[in-house]
Design a protein around this motif. Structure first.
Motif, PDB file in Angstrom:
ATOM      1  N   ARG A  23      -5.757  -6.251  -5.114  1.00 12.90           N
ATOM      2  CA  ARG A  23      -4.406  -6.376  -4.399  1.00 12.90           C
ATOM      3  C   ARG A  23      -3.302  -5.865  -5.189  1.00 12.90           C
ATOM      4  NH1 ARG A  23      -3.072  -6.774   0.241  1.00 12.90           N
ATOM      5  NH2 ARG A  23      -1.692  -8.682   0.270  1.00 12.90           N
ATOM      6  N   ALA A  24      -3.454  -6.064  -6.499  1.00 13.96           N
ATOM      7  CA  ALA A  24      -2.432  -5.397  -7.483  1.00 13.96           C
ATOM      8  C   ALA A  24      -2.347  -3.777  -7.316  1.00 13.96           C
ATOM      9  CB  ALA A  24      -2.667  -5.721  -8.961  1.00 13.96           C
ATOM     10  N   ARG A  25      -3.683  -3.169  -7.318  1.00 17.32           N
ATOM     11  CA  ARG A  25      -3.660  -1.852  -6.928  1.00 17.32           C
ATOM     12  C   ARG A  25      -3.223  -1.304  -5.804  1.00 17.32           C
ATOM     13  NH1 ARG A  25      -9.635  -1.426  -9.725  1.00 17.32           N
ATOM     14  NH2 ARG A  25      -9.424  -1.167 -11.911  1.00 17.32           N
ATOM     15  N   GLU A  26      -3.365  -2.164  -4.804  1.00 17.72           N
ATOM     16  CA  GLU A  26      -3.138  -1.785  -3.340  1.00 17.72           C
ATOM     17  C   GLU A  26      -1.394  -1.852  -3.479  1.00 17.72           C
ATOM     18  OE1 GLU A  26      -3.268  -3.427   1.232  1.00 17.72           O
ATOM     19  OE2 GLU A  26      -4.722  -4.080  -0.402  1.00 17.72           O
ATOM     20  N   MET A  30       1.164   1.301  -2.520  1.00 16.53           N
ATOM     21  CA  MET A  30       2.212   0.876  -1.667  1.00 16.53           C
ATOM     22  C   MET A  30       3.551   1.518  -2.111  1.00 16.53           C
ATOM     23  SD  MET A  30       1.209  -2.567   0.338  1.00 16.53           S
ATOM     24  CE  MET A  30       3.035  -2.332   1.331  1.00 16.53           C
ATOM     25  N   GLU A  31       3.967   1.277  -3.383  1.00 15.28           N
ATOM     26  CA  GLU A  31       5.064   1.618  -3.827  1.00 15.28           C
ATOM     27  C   GLU A  31       4.887   3.274  -4.135  1.00 15.28           C
ATOM     28  OE1 GLU A  31       7.395  -0.663  -6.316  1.00 15.28           O
ATOM     29  OE2 GLU A  31       6.590  -2.565  -5.785  1.00 15.28           O
ATOM     30  N   ALA A  32       4.013   3.664  -4.777  1.00 14.96           N
ATOM     31  CA  ALA A  32       3.826   5.048  -5.190  1.00 14.96           C
ATOM     32  C   ALA A  32       3.912   5.902  -3.707  1.00 14.96           C
ATOM     33  CB  ALA A  32       2.534   5.221  -5.764  1.00 14.96           C
ATOM     34  N   GLU A  33       3.290   5.452  -2.721  1.00 18.13           N
ATOM     35  CA  GLU A  33       3.527   6.249  -1.291  1.00 18.13           C
ATOM     36  C   GLU A  33       4.597   6.247  -0.978  1.00 18.13           C
ATOM     37  OE1 GLU A  33       0.511   4.255   0.897  1.00 18.13           O
ATOM     38  OE2 GLU A  33      -1.115   5.072  -0.115  1.00 18.13           O
ATOM     39  N   ALA A  34       5.477   5.013  -0.977  1.00 22.15           N
ATOM     40  CA  ALA A  34       6.971   4.965  -0.515  1.00 22.15           C
ATOM     41  C   ALA A  34       7.658   6.302  -1.337  1.00 22.15           C
ATOM     42  CB  ALA A  34       7.367   3.673  -0.877  1.00 22.15           C
ATOM     43  N   LEU A  35       7.490   6.341  -2.680  1.00 21.88           N
ATOM     44  CA  LEU A  35       8.031   7.099  -3.664  1.00 21.88           C
ATOM     45  C   LEU A  35       7.638   8.614  -2.911  1.00 21.88           C
ATOM     46  CD1 LEU A  35       8.186   5.705  -7.071  1.00 21.88           C
ATOM     47  CD2 LEU A  35       9.947   5.567  -5.271  1.00 21.88           C
TER      48      LEU A  35
END
Length: 350
Positions: A23-26, A30-35
């Motif tokens: 979950r931490a990796r997920e 999610m934050e990396a994809e948003a950037l």
């Protein structure tokens, strides 16, 4: 008999840890994809704001509420460290007197994902009559904050990484990244060098790595220097009346070549001697082999030399071994000496 909890406990714990890691990796993805999405969709409004700040004679006040306020403090600090005068400003404090920090030439950078935060919009309403330029960094270009702003940096709508969809996570990451991007494009436009950057970071390992000795050494009227043959009494007078009280005086010959240095430490052996000794030439007690360093040497090299030689003063010499400056250990940003005792002060002979 073992209970079911005792039998399955370790396995359950390991499975739980694997699930948590997954979950931490997920969440990070999610934050990396948003950037990544933000990098593709951000428009040239950020360039407009950058040019606005570059042309401004005022400060950039960065503000927000809640988590955005914390991000605003980081963005303000990044701007300041890269050459832009900036302060963080709490909207609540601003409405209770801190509004007086703003002038008409200033820029107010407002962070709010929703653009609907009441405390922030009230602040903007109060700030506008001062003539400041309002810039919104928001995820809602149709929000009240966006409508009352002069410029809008639109982050776009993005889901929070929070599984409840409530805690500001992805959006605050995007705010911080946009603040970094804004500061860095301006850094490049200004042509800021590593030496310029070091001036804003004089302490710690960063400053010691980038700063040069010439930038922190004592020179000109702050450089205590005497010719050989000068009586100790006169040398002490120069030592103790030089601006900054360096605690040392450099001895040179008629060609400005280094002969030695006299420091507080070198005076200790003569404390109990007759006053007449103060009429002797300075060569009789000076330290004849002081550590030296070049003006272009990095400050960390000066710190290494101080620690290696246990001398608190370095003489700065050029390629011809002419004296051009003096560096006390206390002049080195980030230097601390916990073992140094009180300096001995020698009264001048009458």
């Amino acid at each position: 008999m073992k209970t079911n909890q005792e039998t399955t406990g370790p396995e359950s714990s390991e499975a739980s840890a694997r699930k948590m890691l997954s979950r931490a990796r997920e969440f990070l993805r999610m934050e990396a994809e948003a950037l990544h999405h933000l990098a593709r969709t951000i428009d040239d409004q950020i360039c407009t704001v950058a040019n606005l700040i570059l042309r401004s004679n005022g400060i950039v006040a960065v503000t927000g509420v809640g988590k955005s306020r914390l991000i605003s403090e980081k963005i303000s600090a990044t701007l300041a460290s890269t050459g832009t005068r900036s302060i963080p400003l709490n909207p609540t404090d601003a409405l209770h007197g801190d509004l007086g920090r703003l002038r008409s030439e200033d820029i107010l950078l407002c962070l709010s994902n929703s653009g609907e935060t009441e405390e922030l919009t009230r602040f903007v309403v109060a700030a506008r009559p001062l003539g400041v330029t309002i810039v919104a960094m928001t995820g809602n270009a149709g929000s009240p904050l966006a409508r009352m702003s002069d410029f809008v940096v639109d982050m776009g709508s993005m889901p929070e990484a929070c599984p409840l969809g409530l805690a500001p996570t992805t959006t605050t990451t995007a705010q911080m990244a946009l603040g970094d991007a804004l500061a860095l494009v301006m850094l490049e436009q200004r042509g800021l060098s590593s030496e310029d950057f070091a001036r804003y970071h004089p302490a710690g390992s960063l400053g010691q790595r980038l700063l040069r000795v010439r930038e922190v050494m004592r020179h000109d009227d702050r450089l205590p220097i005497v010719l050989e043959g000068t009586p100790i009494k006169l040398a002490l007078l120069i030592m103790y009346t030089t601006p900054g009280r360096p605690g040392a005086v450099v001895v040179v010959d008629g060609h400005s070549s280094l002969l030695g240095v006299l420091t507080d430490r070198d005076l200790e052996p003569i404390i109990d001697q007759e006053d007449t000794i103060f009429s002797n030439p300075i060569e009789s007690i000076m330290h004849r082999d002081p550590p030296t360093i070049a003006p272009e040497a990095p400050v960390h090299a000066a710190l290494d030399l101080v620690q290696r030689t246990s001398r608190e003063h370095l003489v700065i010499v050029d390629d011809l071994q002419h004296v051009v400056g003096l560096l006390a250990a206390s002049d080195i940003p980030g230097f601390s000496c916990t073992s140094a005792g009180a300096k001995t002060r020698i009264p001048l002979a009458s």
